[in-house]
Design an enzyme around this catalytic site. Structure first.
Site, PDB file in Angstrom:
ATOM      1  N   ARG A  32       0.819  -1.225   0.000  1.00  0.00           N
ATOM      2  CA  ARG A  32       0.000   0.000   0.000  1.00  0.00           C
ATOM      3  C   ARG A  32       0.844   1.263   0.000  1.00  0.00           C
ATOM      4  O   ARG A  32       0.434   2.277  -0.561  1.00  0.00           O
ATOM      5  CB  ARG A  32      -0.933  -0.011   1.209  1.00  0.00           C
ATOM      6  CG  ARG A  32      -2.080  -0.972   0.984  1.00  0.00           C
ATOM      7  CD  ARG A  32      -3.035  -0.969   2.124  1.00  0.00           C
ATOM      8  NE  ARG A  32      -4.241  -1.665   1.758  1.00  0.00           N
ATOM      9  CZ  ARG A  32      -5.144  -2.089   2.628  1.00  0.00           C
ATOM     10  NH1 ARG A  32      -4.955  -1.883   3.919  1.00  0.00           N
ATOM     11  NH2 ARG A  32      -6.216  -2.713   2.223  1.00  0.00           N
ATOM     12  N   LYS A 194     -19.866 -16.385   0.734  1.00  0.00           N
ATOM     13  CA  LYS A 194     -21.316 -16.154   0.860  1.00  0.00           C
ATOM     14  C   LYS A 194     -21.901 -15.435  -0.335  1.00  0.00           C
ATOM     15  O   LYS A 194     -21.343 -14.439  -0.799  1.00  0.00           O
ATOM     16  CB  LYS A 194     -21.586 -15.315   2.097  1.00  0.00           C
ATOM     17  CG  LYS A 194     -21.350 -16.069   3.375  1.00  0.00           C
ATOM     18  CD  LYS A 194     -21.633 -15.159   4.531  1.00  0.00           C
ATOM     19  CE  LYS A 194     -21.666 -15.931   5.834  1.00  0.00           C
ATOM     20  NZ  LYS A 194     -21.967 -15.065   6.958  1.00  0.00           N
ATOM     21  N   GLY A 350     -11.115  -8.179  -1.556  1.00  0.00           N
ATOM     22  CA  GLY A 350     -10.386  -8.923  -0.529  1.00  0.00           C
ATOM     23  C   GLY A 350      -9.670 -10.195  -0.906  1.00  0.00           C
ATOM     24  O   GLY A 350      -8.502 -10.164  -1.286  1.00  0.00           O
ATOM     25  N   GLY A 373     -13.396  -3.220   0.060  1.00  0.00           N
ATOM     26  CA  GLY A 373     -14.754  -2.709   0.233  1.00  0.00           C
ATOM     27  C   GLY A 373     -15.109  -1.680  -0.835  1.00  0.00           C
ATOM     28  O   GLY A 373     -16.219  -1.671  -1.371  1.00  0.00           O
TER      29      GLY A 373
HETATM   30  P1  AMP Z   1     -15.216 -13.655   0.484  1.00  0.00           P
HETATM   31  O1  AMP Z   1     -14.608 -12.792   1.531  1.00  0.00           O
HETATM   32  O2  AMP Z   1     -16.711 -13.652   0.473  1.00  0.00           O
HETATM   33  O3  AMP Z   1     -14.624 -13.409  -0.888  1.00  0.00           O
HETATM   34  O4  AMP Z   1     -14.859 -15.147   0.899  1.00  0.00           O
HETATM   35  C1  AMP Z   1     -13.555 -15.629   0.902  1.00  0.00           C
HETATM   36  C2  AMP Z   1     -13.485 -16.878   1.706  1.00  0.00           C
HETATM   37  O5  AMP Z   1     -14.358 -17.840   1.148  1.00  0.00           O
HETATM   38  C3  AMP Z   1     -12.118 -17.517   1.704  1.00  0.00           C
HETATM   39  O6  AMP Z   1     -11.566 -17.404   2.985  1.00  0.00           O
HETATM   40  C4  AMP Z   1     -12.368 -18.960   1.336  1.00  0.00           C
HETATM   41  O7  AMP Z   1     -11.701 -19.873   2.166  1.00  0.00           O
HETATM   42  C5  AMP Z   1     -13.867 -19.105   1.519  1.00  0.00           C
HETATM   43  N1  AMP Z   1     -14.438 -20.160   0.679  1.00  0.00           N
HETATM   44  C6  AMP Z   1     -14.316 -20.321  -0.640  1.00  0.00           C
HETATM   45  N2  AMP Z   1     -14.931 -21.439  -1.044  1.00  0.00           N
HETATM   46  C7  AMP Z   1     -15.489 -22.006   0.047  1.00  0.00           C
HETATM   47  C8  AMP Z   1     -16.247 -23.178   0.275  1.00  0.00           C
HETATM   48  N3  AMP Z   1     -16.566 -23.989  -0.716  1.00  0.00           N
HETATM   49  N4  AMP Z   1     -16.636 -23.448   1.539  1.00  0.00           N
HETATM   50  C9  AMP Z   1     -16.301 -22.614   2.538  1.00  0.00           C
HETATM   51  N5  AMP Z   1     -15.597 -21.484   2.390  1.00  0.00           N
HETATM   52  C10 AMP Z   1     -15.188 -21.177   1.158  1.00  0.00           C
END
Ligand code: AMP
Length: 393
Positions: A32, A194, A350, A373
């Protein structure tokens, strides 16, 4: 920025130096700081001086571990000069040091978030900060989605003396290359844990993309909604209807949604778990999908190679664990390959950025965003307060 001459100007720059520190309070990743180097260098080379203001972490009181003093040595190292430090970001000390600042010098202010007024967007706090310089630059994309005193409110005190820094301009251009002038076909790859955190993004980009690849944990809410068996895979029961509406909307708009055909399943979330490949719609009980499978990677690769614009937000599996990282790695290779054949690729948000860095794909993609974000909110179609404030005349 490039058309302005900053000779003899005292330029107040909002940077995002919210860098990670190790247990000895040393900077463990200086990305950064390096990202704002071109902006700072241009001002110094022109014969101006820089007053750097940033936050570091989320201090509750004035804890030492969040002091900007911790990163002073790194800034000195990067700019190869002594940097003056003010142990307050407003008040007589900051005022005195900024008044005495000479061309070519850098002054670093103490953590803005030692003051709650920063986060509240307090007018008189912003005015005090503004009194330290005669020109304002926002180069902090990471906080551009916040209406804080130093990122947004302050700009009104510089009606004719404000602009974006090079980093912020680059981020705005990169997003524009996807959202406004993306060459077709366009693919958006959305992963991560999610679906709830990505719904607004999907709804906003659906009008401009040709393909949406949905992977990672969020895929299972779609698969379940479509009647698949997902075993113990992560899913959001209250988002099943939304998943079906997204599928309907995509059909209506002739956008192709691609879910993984096969996935890597495990009997627990651990590198030593039993794992195997499975059809993504028939995952047995007590097993969970933790990565996309090899067949899916081939299908996704074919789509990506056909596209001229690629947006990637979110990993395709639990990439932090080596045994569930292959899908994300294969995707990274596909994006790099398409980029080398002329596609524009933007990685933002992220964890996809973390994955790209972890597997060394950073130099092979067109642009890696520095703001999680802020990038997500841009993709959701929101106008960011930090950007609005500079554009307002
Ligand atoms: P996000 O911050 O929503 O982009 O989520 C990222 C996180 O999603 C990472 O830490 C991954 O380990 C997790 N992730 C990706 N695929 C899966 C999965 N199939 N089951 C559980 N966690 C997951």
């Amino acid at each position: 920025m490039k058309d302005i001459n900053f000779k003899n100007r005292k330029v107040l720059i909002r940077v995002d130096f919210n860098v990670p520190l190790d247990s000895k309070l040393k900077v463990s990743d200086d990305t950064r700081i390096l990202a704002s180097k071109p902006t700072i260098k241009k001002i110094l080379d022109d014969g101006g001086s820089c007053i750097l203001m940033s936050h570091l972490g989320r201090p509750k009181a004035n804890e030492k571990e969040f002091s900007m003093f911790n990163i002073l040595y790194k800034i000195e190292e990067i700019f190869e000069r002594n940097v003056i430090f003010s142990n307050d970001c407003i008040g007589w000390r900051a005022k005195e040091l900024s008044q005495g600042l000479k061309p070519g010098e850098i002054l670093l202010l103490e953590n803005l978030r030692y003051y709650q007024e920063e986060i509240n967007g307090n007018y008189s706090f912003a005015k005090k900060l503004a009194s330290l310089g005669d020109f304002y630059i926002n180069d902090a994309f990471g906080t551009a989605h916040r209406a804080h005193a130093s990122t947004s409110v302050i700009a009104q005190f510089f009606p004719k003396a404000k602009c974006f820094g090079y980093l912020l301009s680059k981020e705005i251009k990169a997003i524009g290359k996807i959202m406004e002038s993306g060459e077709k076909p366009i693919v958006a790859i959305l992963g991560g844990a999610k679906v709830s955190s990505k719904i607004k993004v999907i709804l906003n980009i659906i009008d401009m993309v040709d393909h949406v690849i949905i992977g990672g944990g969020m895929a299972y809410t779609f698969i379940k909604a479509l009647g698949g068996d997902i075993g113990d895979s992560i899913f959001e029961p209250d988002k099943e209807d939304m998943a079906l509406s997204i599928i309907d909307l995509a059909k209506e708009k002739k956008v192709k949604i691609h879910l993984p055909k096969d996935v890597i399943i495990a009997d627990r979330l651990d590198n030593s778990a039993n794992i195997k490949a499975s059809d993504s719609f028939s995952i047995p009980k007590n097993w969970q999908g933790l990565d996309c499978g090899p067949k899916s990677s081939i299908v996704f690769n074919d789509i990506i190679q056909d596209c001229k614009t690629i947006l990637w937000n979110g990993p395709l599996g639990v990439f932090e664990l080596s045994r569930f990282s292959e899908g994300t790695k294969a995707l990274g290779r596909s994006v790099v390959n398409a980029t080398s054949n002329g596609a524009f690729s933007l990685v933002g948000g992220g964890d996809s950025v973390a994955a790209v860095k972890m597997f060394n794909f950073e130099s092979g993609v067109s642009y890696v965003s520095t703001g999680g974000g802020a990038m997500l909110e841009s993709l959701e179609g929101k106008s960011l307060p930090g950007i609005r404030a500079i554009n307002m005349r």
